[in-house]
Design an enzyme around this catalytic site. Structure first.
Site, PDB file in Angstrom:
ATOM      1  N   LYS A  22      51.781  24.796  53.075  1.00 48.43           N
ATOM      2  CA  LYS A  22      52.877  23.978  53.653  1.00 48.43           C
ATOM      3  C   LYS A  22      52.511  23.618  55.095  1.00 48.43           C
ATOM      4  CE  LYS A  22      56.695  26.100  55.310  1.00 48.43           C
ATOM      5  NZ  LYS A  22      57.019  25.742  56.694  1.00 48.43           N
ATOM      6  N   ASN A  23      52.074  24.618  55.877  1.00 47.96           N
ATOM      7  CA  ASN A  23      51.863  24.403  57.310  1.00 47.96           C
ATOM      8  C   ASN A  23      50.544  23.724  57.644  1.00 47.96           C
ATOM      9  OD1 ASN A  23      54.361  25.425  57.676  1.00 47.96           O
ATOM     10  ND2 ASN A  23      53.707  27.427  58.402  1.00 47.96           N
ATOM     11  N   CYS A 117      66.833  27.457  65.573  1.00 44.54           N
ATOM     12  CA  CYS A 117      67.079  27.701  64.151  1.00 44.54           C
ATOM     13  C   CYS A 117      67.267  29.208  63.972  1.00 44.54           C
ATOM     14  CB  CYS A 117      65.908  27.188  63.310  1.00 44.54           C
ATOM     15  SG  CYS A 117      64.439  28.153  63.589  1.00 44.54           S
ATOM     16  N   ARG A 122      63.063  28.047  69.729  1.00 46.65           N
ATOM     17  CA  ARG A 122      62.072  27.048  69.299  1.00 46.65           C
ATOM     18  C   ARG A 122      61.991  25.871  70.290  1.00 46.65           C
ATOM     19  NH1 ARG A 122      61.319  27.828  63.713  1.00 46.65           N
ATOM     20  NH2 ARG A 122      59.293  26.844  63.987  1.00 46.65           N
ATOM     21  N   LEU A 126      56.052  22.718  75.516  1.00 47.05           N
ATOM     22  CA  LEU A 126      54.583  22.627  75.566  1.00 47.05           C
ATOM     23  C   LEU A 126      54.101  21.325  74.916  1.00 47.05           C
ATOM     24  CD1 LEU A 126      53.670  26.339  74.794  1.00 47.05           C
ATOM     25  CD2 LEU A 126      53.780  25.176  77.019  1.00 47.05           C
ATOM     26  N   ASP A 311      54.936  34.928  59.865  1.00 50.52           N
ATOM     27  CA  ASP A 311      55.560  34.467  58.616  1.00 50.52           C
ATOM     28  C   ASP A 311      55.469  35.515  57.513  1.00 50.52           C
ATOM     29  OD1 ASP A 311      54.503  31.008  59.011  1.00 50.52           O
ATOM     30  OD2 ASP A 311      56.131  32.161  59.887  1.00 50.52           O
ATOM     31  N   VAL A 333      56.272  37.012  68.225  1.00 47.89           N
ATOM     32  CA  VAL A 333      56.153  35.549  68.268  1.00 47.89           C
ATOM     33  C   VAL A 333      57.503  34.865  68.434  1.00 47.89           C
ATOM     34  CG1 VAL A 333      55.391  33.503  66.991  1.00 47.89           C
ATOM     35  CG2 VAL A 333      54.036  35.610  66.901  1.00 47.89           C
ATOM     36  N   ARG A 403      62.165  25.423  50.407  1.00 51.11           N
ATOM     37  CA  ARG A 403      61.476  24.647  51.440  1.00 51.11           C
ATOM     38  C   ARG A 403      59.987  24.948  51.457  1.00 51.11           C
ATOM     39  NH1 ARG A 403      64.024  24.663  57.245  1.00 51.11           N
ATOM     40  NH2 ARG A 403      61.983  23.672  57.482  1.00 51.11           N
TER      41      ARG A 403
END
Ligand code: EPZ
Length: 429
Positions: A22-23, A117, A122, A126, A311, A333, A403
């Site tokens: 996905k990423n 979120c 988030r 940057l 993740d 993170v 998702r």
């Protein structure tokens, strides 16, 4: 709203094939905005976020044609607008990845400011710092961010205060059409960043150093498209989805083999599975993990790649909640990525949050309960906990899971899980 019902107690056993990441697919799809040439992408995962990105590209004027399952022809010859609607950015933060390409291709880019979120604030400072360094004027008003550059972006030196994945990707995409060379220092090293760089070079870009802390982009006037006309590009396999399936095998005391993976991308996950007592075999493009009767406690700290991926924190925390002993899980993170903990505690997990750390006292057994997903990785973690909990677990808000996981229920069922997706009976009005 659908829900997932899983009855615990089955040992999984079988093989599953990882789909494209996905990423990686999301920034690569955004990058198609950079060229008027036709791009061909293969094995795009049919997940909600990919559909959302495709919808966004369509609204920007891109033509997307599915040639066969998972293979798409994408043509951004004539863009209709340079504005990403807030509605789509609100639905999916990764929509913000169109900013860099739009700015580079048209000199303008407008997007709704992505809000926070479930996992944190988030920010996008940057991303904007990079665009400004490349010569763009940035304006924030009315919940929208707009960037514009008179003429062409100019190569620059950008230092990222944090190795942000999508900031690295956004700036890299903007830089690829800039005049001169751009250096991105303290860049993210994730495999998905490398995959995007490879795709940009596939289109005629000149990106070097991706996968290290310093990425150098030599700007070109235009991306002519694949050197071999019609050549297709396949994004890398999804290391997080693969890790999730490996944990599913281990948490049930069974085994799962994941094919079509890049083992290097799973190194931190494999190391932690072994510390938790799993037997893990790593072959060319296949990883097999077999669980002990009961996992062992171990400590985990999430870090930018090549550290343990954030993740995988929620899925791994589900495993540690039934481990023998006490584990400490530190999330460095994101500042609020423990929403799944309250739900796991409703299943009998013993977890105390202390700042960025979760102290997990492993329990012999969890008990099934109705629980709710707060984001896609938390949702996956609750399904994994349900695989081993006594009785039935009902996971609600499964749209989060859709998702980023392709057919999670069907593929876990094929591995032997007692799991099904339930659509509520239509309300008779
Ligand atoms: C990417 O998000 C992934 N999303 C996330 O995956 C993943 O969790 C994250 O990287 C970390 O690996 C995509 O690739 C589409 P970051 P991203 O910018 O780029 C701070 C999933 O479940 N930061 O690396 O948004 C930020 O606050 C999703 O698939 C700034 O301070 O993550 C955070 O603390 C969830 N300023 C840290 O960097 C900025 O401008 C990491 O964020 C940007 C980020």
């Amino acid at each position: 709203m659908d829900c997932i019902r899983v009855r615990g107690g089955r040992r999984l056993g079988g093989t599953v094939r990882a789909v494209a990441a996905k990423n990686a697919a999301l920034p690569i799809l955004a990058a198609t905005l950079l060229t008027g040439a036709t791009c061909r992408l293969r094995e795009l995962p049919p997940i909600q976020d990919v559909a959302t990105m495709m919808r966004l590209l369509g609204e920007l004027g891109v033509r997307l044609t599915e040639r066969e399952a998972g293979e798409w022809e994408i043509e951004a010859r004539d863009l209709a607008t340079y504005e990403a609607p807030y509605e789509l950015v609100r639905q999916m933060r990764a929509s913000f990845l169109v900013m860099g390409p739009l700015l580079a291709r048209t000199g303008r880019a407008v997007a709704g400011l992505p809000g926070g979120c479930a996992i944190g604030v988030r920010p996008i400072d940057l991303h904007l710092k990079g665009f400004a360094a490349l010569g763009a004027e940035i304006d924030l008003a009315h919940g929208r961010v707009s960037a514009r550059v008179p003429g062409r972006l100019r190569g620059a030196h950008v230092y990222l205060d944090y190795p942000s994945v999508t900031a690295t990707e956004n700036i890299m995409m903007a830089a690829v059409l800039a005049e001169g060379t751009t250096t991105i220092e303290n860049a993210a090293e994730e495999p998905e960043v490398v995959d995007l760089a490879n795709f940009l070079n596939h289109l005629g870009g000149r990106v070097a150093g991706a996968g290290t802390r310093v990425v150098r982009v030599e700007g070109v006037r235009e991306l002519a498209g694949p050197s071999q006309a019609g050549a297709a590009y396949t994004p890398i396999p999804d290391r997080i989805e693969a890790g999730t399936f490996l944990v599913a095998g281990v948490i049930t005391g069974g085994w799962v083999a994941v094919e079509n993976v890049v083992p290097d991308h799973l190194a931190a996950i494999v190391a932690k599975l072994r510390e938790a007592g799993a037997a893990v075999e790593v072959e060319d493009a296949r990883v097999v993990a077999e669980g002990p009767a009961r996992p062992r406690a171990t400590n985990v700290k999430t870090l930018p790649y090549p550290g343990f991926p954030t993740d995988m924190q929620a899925p791994f925390l589900a495993l540690l909640s039934v481990a023998q002993g006490t584990s400490v899980v530190t999330e460095t993170v994101f500042e609020n990525r423990f929403r799944h903990v309250e739900e796991l505690k409703r299943m009998g997990a013993r977890i105390d949050i202390e700042g960025a750390g979760a102290v997990v006292q492993g329990v012999e057994r969890l008990t099934g309960a109705p629980v709710a997903a707060s984001d896609l990785r938390a949702g996956a973690a609750l399904v994994l906990a349900g695989l081993v909990a006594e009785g039935e677990t009902e996971v609600l808000e499964v749209h989060h899971i859709d998702r980023g996981y392709h057919q999670l229920v069907e593929r876990l069922a094929a591995l032997g899980a007692d799991i099904r997706r339930v659509s509520p009976a239509p309300v008779l009005t």
